[in-house]
Write a protein that holds these residues in place. Structure first.
Motif, short mmCIF file in Angstrom:
data_model
loop_
_atom_site.label_atom_id
_atom_site.label_comp_id
_atom_site.label_asym_id
_atom_site.label_seq_id
_atom_site.Cartn_x
_atom_site.Cartn_y
_atom_site.Cartn_z
N LYS A 109 0.83 -1.20 0.00
CA LYS A 109 0.00 0.00 0.00
C LYS A 109 0.86 1.26 0.00
O LYS A 109 1.90 1.31 0.65
N THR A 110 0.41 2.23 -0.77
CA THR A 110 0.99 3.58 -0.73
C THR A 110 2.49 3.54 -0.98
O THR A 110 3.31 3.86 -0.12
N THR A 140 -2.25 -1.49 -3.64
CA THR A 140 -3.16 -0.34 -3.59
C THR A 140 -2.38 0.96 -3.55
O THR A 140 -1.39 1.08 -2.83
N ASP A 141 -2.84 1.91 -4.36
CA ASP A 141 -2.33 3.28 -4.29
C ASP A 141 -0.82 3.35 -4.56
O ASP A 141 -0.06 3.92 -3.79
N GLU A 200 2.05 4.92 -6.89
CA GLU A 200 2.27 6.04 -7.79
C GLU A 200 2.90 5.60 -9.10
O GLU A 200 3.04 6.40 -10.03
N ASP A 209 -5.89 1.41 -8.10
CA ASP A 209 -5.39 2.79 -8.14
C ASP A 209 -3.87 2.85 -8.31
O ASP A 209 -3.16 3.54 -7.55
N CYS A 210 -3.37 2.13 -9.29
CA CYS A 210 -1.95 2.17 -9.62
C CYS A 210 -1.76 3.14 -10.79
O CYS A 210 -2.27 2.89 -11.90
N GLY A 217 -9.36 1.32 -11.15
CA GLY A 217 -8.86 2.66 -10.93
C GLY A 217 -9.49 3.62 -11.91
O GLY A 217 -10.10 3.20 -12.91
#
Length: 568
Positions: free
Chosen positions: A424-425, A447-448, A450, A471-472, A494
Motif C-alpha cells: 500500500k501507498t 493499492t495506491d 504512484e 489505483d496504480c 482505478g
C-alpha cells in the motif's frame, strides 16, 4: 566456652607479642578460640587450625598481616577472619586447605598471586571484603561471595573451576585483565553484581559450565559482556549491558536462556550466536548496536521471541549457513536493513514489525538461502520492503508493506513466493521481478501505487493468481523484455491508466478490468555490421585493386591465370 587471646606488638598484661604465638597457645588447649589483635603491622605466616576466630581491634585497616614473599594465612578447620588486611606476593595469600573459612570486612592484596584459594572439598565465604590484584579461586569447593569489591585483578577476578559451586552476590568487579567471573566445568550464580572494565568477557562460562546471571549491570568492557561457550548452559535474567563489544555471545554448542535483558550501545553486536551455538532470547531490548543487533553466523541457531530492536545499523543478520527463528520482534529506526539473510542461511520470521528503516528484508546467496516471513509488517521504509537476490528463496505470508518506494522485489536467479500479502501507498511500484527470477503470488493486493502495481522485465517469470491492483497510476501490470508468466483471475481497477501492458509472452486468464489492455511487442533490431581491424598487414599509400594478401603464414602458394589460359 570460647578461649580468648589478646595480641599486641606493644606487649601488655597477658598479651601475646604476635599472632603466631597466640595461635600456638590456642592449639595446645584444643578449644574454640577468639584471637583479638591490636592495631599494628605483623609480618607473619599464619597457620590456623581448629575452631578459631581472628578479629582486628580498632579501625578498619589498622591490623596488617603481610609477608614480602609467600602465603600469609593457611586455614585448616573452622576459621573466621574479621577486619584484617592480608598482603602477600608470589603465592596464594589466603588458602583454605580443609574445612571452612569465612573472611569478613577484610582486605586481601595479592601481588603476582592468588588472593584467596578455596581447595577441593572446602567451603569459603567472602563478605564485605576488598580483593585487590589477585583472584578468588574456587577449585572443587563451595563458595559464597557477598558485597565484595574486586579491583584490578591481573587474571580473572573470580574463578570457579573443577566442579566448584559458588554464588557471587551484590559485588563490584572492575579492571580485571581477563574475566570478571569465569566458570569452567563448574556451577555459579552471579546476582545483583556490577562489572566494568574487564579485558575479556566480563562473565564467562566454558567447559560445560552452568551459569546463572541475574539483575546485574555490565558496562565499558573490552569484548563480550557475557559469553557462553563449549556446551555451557544457564540463564541470564534482568541484566543491563552498556558499551560492550558484544552484549552476549554464544558459541560452540552452548545453549543459555536469556530473558528481560537490555543491551545498549554495544559497539559491534547485541546478541551474537555462532559455531553451533543456540540459545533462547525472550523479551530483550537491543538499543543502538554499532553493527548488528542480533547476529547469527557460522552455524548458529538462536530463537528470539518478544524482543525490541531500536536504533543502530542492521537489525537481524543470519549469514554463513546459520539458522534462526524470530517471533514477535519489533524493529525501528535503523540506518540499514532490518532483516538480512545471506549465504546458505535459513531464517523464520513470525509477527515481525519493521518501522522507519531503509530496507525491510534482504536475502542473497545460493539456493540454500531461505527466509519464511509470516504475519509481518514493513512500514515507512526508505527503499524496499523485501529484496530477494542471487538464488535465494523467500516465502511471504500475510505480509503488509506500506509507505515506501518499492514493496517486493525479486531479481537475478532468486525466487519469491507471495501469499495473502498487501502493498500500500508506494511511490516506485508494488512488486517487481527482473533478471531470471521467479515470482509466484496468490491473493496479492497492491493499492495506491504512484507507479505500477506489478512489473516484470528481462527474463523473469511471474505467475500471479487471484490478485488485485487498485489505483496504480502507471498501470496494474507491465511486462517487457522477454519476461513471461500468467495473470489468472486478477482484477485491475482505478479511474485512469492501463490495466495491463504486456509483450505477448504473458497469459491473461479471466482478467477483470474496465481499463485498456495493451499488447506491445518490441521489434527486433538489425545486427550492426561487423568490422574487423587487422593491424599486422601491409601499409598502402595509394589505391590498390585486385590484390591478394596473406600474412602470418609459414608457407604461401600464389597462382596467376594468364590471358592465354595458362597459369603460373
Amino acid at each position: 566456652m570460647v578461649a580468648r587471646y589478646f595480641v599486641s606488638p606493644h606487649g601488655g598484661r597477658r598479651a601475646y607479642p604476635d599472632i603466631t604465638s597466640a595461635l600456638a597457645a590456642a592449639a595446645r588447649r584444643g578449644r574454640a578460640a577468639l584471637v583479638e589483635i591490636a592495631p599494628g603491622r605483623y609480618e607473619e605466616a599464619l597457620t590456623v587450625q581448629g575452631e578459631v576466630r581472628l578479629a582486628a581491634l580498632g579501625d578498619p585497616g589498622s591490623v596488617v598481616v603481610s609477608r614480602p614473599r609467600g602465603a600469609v594465612l593457611d586455614a585448616f578447620g573452622s576459621v573466621r577472619v574479621h577486619g584484617l588486611v592480608l598482603i602477600g606476593r608470589d603465592a596464594d595469600v589466603v588458602g583454605c586447605h580443609a574445612g571452612t573459612l569465612t573472611l569478613e570486612r577484610s582486605d586481601i592484596r595479592a601481588y603476582n598471586g592468588v588472593s584467596v584459594h578455596a581447595r577441593p572439598n572446602t567451603s569459603v565465604t567472602l563478605r564485605d571484603s576488598v580483593i585487590l590484584h589477585g583472584r578468588a579461586l574456587f577449585s572443587g569447593a563451595n563458595g559464597l561471595v557477598e558485597r565484595c569489591r574486586f579491583t584490578d585483578a591481573t587474571d580473572n577476578a573470580v574463578a570457579v573451576i573443577e566442579g566448584a559451586q559458588v554464588s557471587v552476590r551484590d559485588s563490584w568487579i572492575g579492571g580485571s585483565m581477563i574475566h570478571g567471573v569465569r566458570v569452567s566445568g563448574a556451577r555459579a550464580q552471579v546476582i545483583g553484581c556490577e562489572l566494568t572494565g574487564t579485558g575479556k568477557a566480563a562473565v564467562m562460562a566454558d567447559s560445560q559450565a552452568e551459569l546463572t546471571v541475574t539483575d546485574c549491570v555490565i558496562n565499558a568492557v573490552h569484548t563480550e559482556a557475557i559469553m557462553f561457550i563449549e556446551q555451557s548452559r544457564g540463564s541470564v535474567d534482568g541484566t543491563r549491558v552498556t558499551d560492550a563489544q558484544h552484549g552476549i555471545a554464544v558459541a560452540s554448542g552452548a545453549d543459555p536462556v536469556v530473558r528481560d535483558c537490555v543491551f545498549t550501545e554495544c559497539r559491534d553486536t547485541g546478541i551474537n550466536v555462532q559455531t553451533s551455538g543456540r540459545g533462547r532470547f525472550e523479551d530483550c531490548e537491543i538499543l543502538a548496536a554499532g553493527n548488528v543487533a542480533v547476529f547469527s553466523t557460522n552455524g548458529g541457531a538462536p530463537e528470539v521471541h518478544g524482543c525490541r530492536i531500536s536504533g543502530g545499523n542492521v537489525g537481524i543478520a543470519v549469514i554463513d549457513a546459520a539458522r534462526g527463528r524470530f517471533t514477535r520482534v519489533e524493529i525501528g529506526d535503523l540506518t540499514s536493513v532490518a532483516l538480512r539473510v545471506h549465504d546458505e542461511a535459513r531464517a523464520v520470521f513470525e509477527k515481525v514489525r519493521v518501522d522507519r528503516c531503509p530496507s525491510g528484508l534482504e536475502t542473497r546467496g545460493n539456493g540454500g538461502t531461505t527466509a519464511d516471513v509470516t504475519d509481518a509488517g514493513f512500514r515507512d521504509f526508505g527503499m524496499s520492503a523485501v529484496e530477494v537476490l542471487g538464488q535465494s528463496r523467500v516465502t511471504l505470508k500475510d505480509v503488509v508493506a506500506e509507505r515506501g518506494p518499492l514493496g517486493f522485489g525479486v531479481g537475478e536467479d532468486a525466487q519469491l513466493f507471495v501469499y495473502d500479502c498487501e502493498v500500500k501507498t508506494v511511490s516506485a511500484g508494488g512488486v517487481i521481478g527482473f533478471g531470471k527470477s521467479r515470482l509466484v503470488a496468490k491473493n496479492l493486493i497492491v493499492t495506491d501505487s504512484e507507479a505500477f502495481g506489478l512489473y516484470g522485465t528481462n527474463s523473469a517469470r511471474l505467475d500471479v493468481v487471484n490478485s488485485e491492483f487498485v489505483d496504480c497510476a502507471a498501470g496494474g501490470a507491465h511486462f517487457d523484455g522477454t519476461c513471461g508468466g500468467r495473470l489468472v483471475d486478477c482484477s485491475v481497477t482505478g479511474p485512469q491508466g492501463v490495466a495491463v501492458q504486456h509483450n505477448g509472452r504473458v497469459g491473461l486468464v479471466s482478467l477483470r478490468t474496465s481499463l485498456p489492455v495493451i499488447k506491445q511487442i518490441a521489434q527486433p533490431t538489425e545486427s550492426p555490421t561487423t568490422i574487423v581491424n587487422n593491424y599486422e598487414g601491409p601499409v598502402f599509400t595509394a589505391p590498390v585493386h585486385g590484390a591478394q594478401l596473406a600474412w602470418n603464414n609459414n608457407n604461401v602458394i600464389q597462382r596467376q591465370n594468364n590471358e592465354d589460359g595458362s597459369s603460373t
